[in-house]
Design an enzyme around this catalytic site. Structure first.
Site, mmCIF file in Angstrom:
data_model
loop_
_atom_site.group_PDB
_atom_site.id
_atom_site.type_symbol
_atom_site.label_atom_id
_atom_site.label_comp_id
_atom_site.label_asym_id
_atom_site.label_seq_id
_atom_site.Cartn_x
_atom_site.Cartn_y
_atom_site.Cartn_z
ATOM 1 N N ASP A 120 -76.679 -26.475 3.211
ATOM 2 C CA ASP A 120 -75.518 -25.620 3.421
ATOM 3 C C ASP A 120 -74.989 -24.935 2.159
ATOM 4 O O ASP A 120 -74.881 -23.702 2.093
ATOM 5 C CB ASP A 120 -74.398 -26.404 4.105
ATOM 6 N N GLU A 156 -64.621 -28.299 6.962
ATOM 7 C CA GLU A 156 -65.312 -27.013 7.136
ATOM 8 C C GLU A 156 -64.725 -26.143 8.244
ATOM 9 O O GLU A 156 -64.649 -24.911 8.104
ATOM 10 C CB GLU A 156 -66.811 -27.260 7.391
ATOM 11 N N GLU A 194 -72.887 -34.763 -5.934
ATOM 12 C CA GLU A 194 -71.524 -35.203 -5.650
ATOM 13 C C GLU A 194 -70.692 -35.245 -6.929
ATOM 14 O O GLU A 194 -69.520 -34.852 -6.944
ATOM 15 C CB GLU A 194 -71.527 -36.576 -4.981
ATOM 16 N N GLU A 231 -69.848 -35.341 14.236
ATOM 17 C CA GLU A 231 -70.798 -35.071 13.150
ATOM 18 C C GLU A 231 -72.039 -34.346 13.643
ATOM 19 O O GLU A 231 -72.558 -33.466 12.954
ATOM 20 C CB GLU A 231 -71.195 -36.389 12.474
#
Length: 595
Positions: A295, A409, A154, A388
């Site tokens: 991902d 996304e 992050e 989600e």
């Protein structure tokens, strides 16, 4: 004299007759072809309507961004993120990825995370004044000498990536975004300082980095050795760019060593798991997919090849992409599977998977991208936003993960598909997203996350990625002028990095169908996939009449259009799941081994 006068009158009479003749022909033309000017007028109307829609929607997104940004600056700055319902703040950098909320710092007062995330968006929206104010505030006030344990992944994509991207945008000599002579690479200095604080995380027997690092004291005693595939495989863009900008190779070397080690841990099927141990190099969770925990690993393989030109990244991506299509894809959906066997494990859609169509656009797999994108669109329409987690085998929501934290996304893939196709339907999808966000998430103090998509109950949190990604991709869908004069790749946090020849190990080759530089014969051209030739499937082969069309990046057509064969060599690779086709006893190509 009389003769000249007569000649003059005759000449002028002829000149007067010309317009009459032309007018006659025009009238006849309009009578015979009445639709000629109607078509042109219709096309003009269509273009005008599209331009008006672009202007209207870009302004709508602009207002969304500033509603979120202004409220952050009013009620939360210089803390990390805004709490829009209570109009307060959260110092959340240490909480990102910290599901158990362990080891939270007591003295940490924030790092202006949402401002860092907003800088590139301000440039995309053309606000150089606010961009300059943000740059100089960070230059004078931001420090990383704080006792705060943060998630390496992050911190890399949000803070390091935000600083590196903003530095590049600030020093773009063609734009003059800052007052000349006042910027002295302060953001790059901050990025380098942060990068150095990241390096101790890579000091492991495997070279795989710890998931957590204390910005002041390094790796804590008894730190967990568990990390995710994304956590150690999605560092190369930001740290590679930092090395190119500073001349210090340590950042890129550390990220590259981790990526190579991770790739060496793949199964014989070219699949990876989700979580692993950085000390032993053993997998913890063998089930994997294209969603959370994995991902951005796929995303960064392809984008690192584009940015740095290494063939190594392309070879990794090609093998990984084909494995995903073979073992995870089921029609338009992608389930999870065991990396060791390829057997399906969990049949679920997660909102993070919505990035995949955008990645497929970069490969050139437009039909596959569109197919998956439309399924996400149907789920969005069903619930009003994208939940989600959605259980594909039961066609229902996950009982506990029913939230939508304003993720970008789906908007990201919509932007990429519009750029590739110019189909105005994607603008309609974008309008649906914008209207949903304004209807369900907009509050007086900003934009709130949605806790439950069935009731639209709100949660008091405006994530920084709403400013760095969600609003940015929606704006670029309607106004892409930022992209007009330079090629960019976007990091997984939406921060643009320019594709520069000076950063690439080698320039891309131009593959021209009439002059293949590395295929020895026409037969070899026909038997190669678009991906292996590194060209867009739509233009991979200029097939003559009767020859099969290339349908996807991994597709290799059968030798004959009627699919007849003498042996397996006459059969190609399936366009949807990238599996090898074989020749049956009856002499037809098909996926007989998988029936």
């Amino acid at each position: 004299m009389e003769g000249r006068k007569a000649e003059f009158l005759l000449t002028n009479r002829y000149k007067l007759m010309l317009p009459c003749k032309i007018l006659t022909w025009v009238i006849l033309f309009l009578l015979i072809f009445p639709s000629f000017f109607q078509i042109s007028h219709s096309e003009l109307d269509s273009y005008s309507l599209l331009a008006a829609k672009r202007k209207r929607m870009s302004e709508k997104v602009r207002k969304m961004f500033y509603h979120a940004y202004d409220n952050y600056m009013t009620y939360a700055f210089p803390h990390d993120e805004l709490k829009p319902l209570t109009k307060t703040f959260t110092d959340s950098l240490s909480e990102l990825g910290n599901l158990k909320l362990e080891y939270l710092p007591e003295q940490y007062k924030g790092s202006a995370l949402s401002l860092i995330e907003s800088l590139s968006s301000l440039v995309v929206l053309g606000n150089q004044t606010e961009f300059e104010k943000g740059v100089f505030w960070l230059s004078e006030n931001l420090t990383f000498d704080v006792d705060a344990r943060i998630n390496l992944f992050e911190g890399n994509i949000r803070v390091l990536g935000g600083l590196v991207s903003a530095h590049i945008l600030a020093t773009d000599s063609t734009k003059n975004r800052l007052v000349q002579g006042t910027y002295k690479n302060q953001l790059l200095d901050l990025a380098e300082n942060l990068g150095r604080r990241f390096l101790p995380a890579f000091d492991t027997p495997t070279g795989l980095p710890y998931a957590w690092i204390n910005l002041k004291y390094g790796v804590m005693e008894n730190e967990t050795t568990e990390t995710s595939t994304s956590g150690c495989g999605s560092l190369i863009l930001e740290m590679g760019a930092l090395s190119r900008l500073t001349g210090d190779p340590r950042f890129e070397s550390a990220a590259l060593r981790a990526l190579r080690k991770l790739w060496s841990m793949r199964s014989s099927l070219n699949l990876l798991g989700t979580t692993l141990d950085v000390v032993t190099g053993e997998w913890i969770e063998h089930s994997s997919g294209i969603g959370a925990g994995v991902d951005s690993f796929y995303e960064y393989l392809l984008k690192a090849h584009i940015l740095f030109g290494r063939d190594e990244f392309w070879r990794m991506f090609q093998a990984a992409y084909i494995a995903v299509q073979r073992y995870f894809r089921h029609g338009p959906w992608y389930h999870e599977a065991d990396m060791r066997t390829g057997k399906s494990t969990y049949w679920q859609l997660t909102s993070l998977q919505a990035f995949w169509p955008g990645l497929q656009v970069l490969v050139g797999d437009i039909p596959a991208a569109n197919l998956s994108h439309r399924e996400f669109y149907y789920v969005w329409k069903k619930y009003g936003v994208l939940p989600e987690r959605y259980l594909l085998d039961h066609m229902m929501l996950h009982p506990t993960e029913k939230y939508y934290p304003l993720r970008p996304e789906f908007a990201e893939s919509t932007f990429y598909l519009y750029q590739a196709t110019k189909d105005p339907w994607y603008m309609e999808v974008g309008e649906l997203i914008v209207d949903s966000l304004n209807l369900y998430a907009r509050v007086e103090g900003g934009f709130a996350s949605i806790r439950d998509v069935t009731s639209m109950e709100l949660e008091d949190h405006q994530h920084s990625f709403f400013l760095s990604e969600t609003c940015k991709y929606l704006y670029l869908l309607y106004d892409d002028s930022f992209l007009g004069d330079r090629n960019y790749i976007f990091t997984t946090e939406g921060h643009p990095l320019p594709v520069l020849s000076s950063w690439r190990e080698k320039l891309p080759e131009a593959y021209i169908p009439s002059n293949w530089t590395y295929v020895k014969s026409e037969e070899q051209v026909k038997r190669a996939s678009a991906m292996s030739m590194r060209v867009c499937p739509a233009t991979a082969l200029e097939c003559g009449q009767g020859q099969p069309r290339v349908e996807s990046a991994c597709h290799i057509p059968d030798s004959r259009a009627d699919h007849r064969c003498f042996n397996d060599d006459d059969c190609g690779v399936d366009s949807s799941n990238c599996r090898r086709r074989s020749c049956s006893i009856a002499g037809y190509c098909g996926q007989w081994l998988f029936i």
